[in-house]
Design an enzyme around this catalytic site. Structure first.
Site, short mmCIF file in Angstrom:
data_model
loop_
_atom_site.label_atom_id
_atom_site.label_comp_id
_atom_site.label_asym_id
_atom_site.label_seq_id
_atom_site.Cartn_x
_atom_site.Cartn_y
_atom_site.Cartn_z
N SER A 183 0.80 -1.23 0.00
CA SER A 183 0.00 0.00 0.00
C SER A 183 0.84 1.28 0.00
O SER A 183 0.38 2.29 -0.49
CB SER A 183 -0.96 -0.01 1.19
OG SER A 183 -0.28 -0.30 2.39
N HIS A 211 -5.34 -2.94 -2.98
CA HIS A 211 -4.95 -1.95 -4.00
C HIS A 211 -4.84 -2.54 -5.40
O HIS A 211 -4.51 -1.81 -6.34
CB HIS A 211 -3.63 -1.30 -3.59
CG HIS A 211 -3.71 -0.62 -2.27
ND1 HIS A 211 -4.26 0.62 -2.11
CD2 HIS A 211 -3.38 -1.05 -1.02
CE1 HIS A 211 -4.24 0.95 -0.83
NE2 HIS A 211 -3.71 -0.05 -0.15
N LYS A 242 -12.07 1.15 -2.02
CA LYS A 242 -11.00 1.80 -2.80
C LYS A 242 -11.43 1.84 -4.27
O LYS A 242 -12.32 2.59 -4.59
CB LYS A 242 -9.68 1.08 -2.51
CG LYS A 242 -9.27 1.39 -1.07
CD LYS A 242 -8.10 0.63 -0.54
CE LYS A 242 -7.85 1.09 0.92
NZ LYS A 242 -7.01 0.18 1.66
C1 PLP Z 1 -7.08 -0.01 3.17
C2 PLP Z 1 -6.46 -1.33 3.43
C3 PLP Z 1 -7.07 -2.28 4.25
C4 PLP Z 1 -8.28 -1.96 5.06
O1 PLP Z 1 -9.42 -1.89 4.29
P1 PLP Z 1 -10.63 -0.97 4.78
O2 PLP Z 1 -11.79 -1.43 3.99
O3 PLP Z 1 -10.22 0.42 4.52
O4 PLP Z 1 -10.78 -1.24 6.26
C5 PLP Z 1 -6.51 -3.52 4.34
N1 PLP Z 1 -5.37 -3.81 3.69
C6 PLP Z 1 -4.74 -2.92 2.92
C7 PLP Z 1 -3.47 -3.32 2.22
C8 PLP Z 1 -5.25 -1.65 2.77
O5 PLP Z 1 -4.61 -0.74 2.04
#
Ligand code: PLP
Length: 397
Positions: A183, A211, A242
């Site tokens: 990330s 991602h 996302k």
């Molecule tokens: C954003 C993210 C999460 C968490 O997901 P949410 O739906 O925002 O709680 C988990 N793993 C990674 C790699 C992330 O970037």
């Protein structure tokens, strides 16, 4: 008041280390041109990689879902909160992953953080061994802690180190756990090698594709499609807040794994089901991701990424071009990253400074994220600003 004094002192210590965090308040929807704290800014920080957060068809589906199913689910999934829309979404996601997972089923969660806690907490017990990439997301780290399994952290993407750890293992349950796309770095895990190791050592491979889902693969199915993975050992977590533009997450795995999670995953069992309208909106989002529009948006995103990569001419800061929407520029010290963010802000550009503990000490960075909602002109504006600031930094004493 001693308790408050302690917190106050600790907050001041964060200030001194340039580690204090503050929130910004946006007054417009999540788009590149955003109004934040009363100012119009051009943003390169959201994870809305396809620009779906403001897609009219998804907004309409969310409204339709609210009219049809009401505002809230009222209970956890195992009591009475599991609705038709949740079921439909799970079937849709399972079908999407059918090329990669045998007998797939999917489980919808309110957040990716919960999904990771659930998978690791339910599949690994104190006799299990868990192998975790050093750069994995905090939610995987916390899930590993929740599981009470023995945790081995292997150096980032180091397949040989992982292979030796696995060879020495005696545990009957083993989980290899990795981000699909990291990330804060934007690089992709060496998934084919990881899967080979998982199969050889009878281990699960848990991929957190927060991602990659929506962004990678011809149909946007994420890293599993990008790397052409197929195995009964695969457990995929995808997030839906996302690239999918809404919120929540899913776990896709063999049906037996899903049954186990429904019975044992505490973050799933002891939490109110997400609003059914969200699941209803996500059905439209998934259709868009898999279809022609998703393909067009991914093509545009790739073109923007290439535009940034060919335009940036940095001498002092370290730019690492990545095959994803995440383009990190590593500056080093926290104060340097904060200064760069402040300078960009003066130019009405919003690029967050990422500091420890989110990234290792000494690697504070600008995390540039691109979205299919950006235009060529948006990217050119950022490129010019970064080139200018880097050259000024080079001339600084
Ligand atoms: C954003 C993210 C999460 C968490 O997901 P949410 O739906 O925002 O709680 C988990 N793993 C990674 C790699 C992330 O970037």
């Amino acid at each position: 008041m001693r308790l408050l004094d302690t917190l106050h002192t600790n907050l001041q210590a964060l200030d001194a280390l340039h580690l204090r965090r503050h929130r910004r308040t946006t007054e417009s929807p999540c788009t590149p041109h955003v109004r934040v704290d009363g100012r119009d800014m051009l943003a390169f920080c959201s994870n809305d990689y396809l620009g779906l957060a403001t897609h009219p068809a998804i907004i309409a589906a969310l409204a339709e879902g609210a009219v049809r199913y009401g505002a809230g689910s009222g209970a956890s999934h195992l009591i009475s909160g599991h609705g038709h829309a949740h079921m439909q979404l799970e079937e849709r996601l399972a079908a999407m992953m059918a090329g990669h997972i045998e007998m797939p089923r999917a489980l919808y969660f309110s957040t990716g953080y919960m999904a990771n806690m659930a998978v690791l907490g339910a599949l690994a017990d104190k006799d299990a061994e868990l192998y975790s990439d050093a750069l994995n997301h905090a939610s995987l780290i916390d899930g590993a802690r929740l599981s009470r399994a023995r945790v081995h952290i292997y150096p980032h993407n180091d397949i040989d180190a992982l292979a030796s750890l696995l060879a020495a293992s005696r545990a009957s349950t083993r989980l290899i756990v990795t981000d699909g796309v990291f990330s804060m770095d934007g690089d992709i895990a060496r998934l084919r090698q990881l899967l080979q190791l998982a199969e050889h050592h009878h281990a699960w491979l848990v991929i957190d594709d927060a991602h990659g889902f929506g962004v990678l693969g011809e149909h946007g199915r994420g890293v599993v499609e990008h790397a052409d993975l197929r195995s009964p050992h695969l457990i995929v977590v995808g997030t839906l807040g996302k690239a999918a533009g809404v919120s929540g997450a899913f776990v896709a795995a063999h049906g037996t794994v899903i049954d186990w999670l429904v019975n044992r995953a505490r973050p799933y069992i002891f939490s109110t089901a997400a609003a059914p309208a969200l699941a209803h909106a996500l059905l439209t989002s998934i259709d868009l991701i898999e279809g022609a529009e998703g393909r067009q948006r991914r093509a545009h995103l790739r073109a923007l990424t290439q535009r940034l990569q060919s335009g940036l001419q940095l001498h002092r800061w370290q730019y690492h071009p990545m095959p994803t929407a995440i383009q990190p520029i590593v500056l080093g010290e926290n104060s340097q990253a904060l200064h760069a963010t402040a300078e960009l802000e003066r130019l009405a550009l919003w690029v967050p400074a990422i500091r420890p503990p989110t990234v290792p000490p000494g690697t504070a960075r600008l995390r540039v994220t691109l979205s299919a909602a950006h235009t060529d002109a948006d990217v050119d504006r950022l490129t010019a600003a970064l080139n200018h600031l880097d050259s000024e930094a080079s001339h600084a004493p």
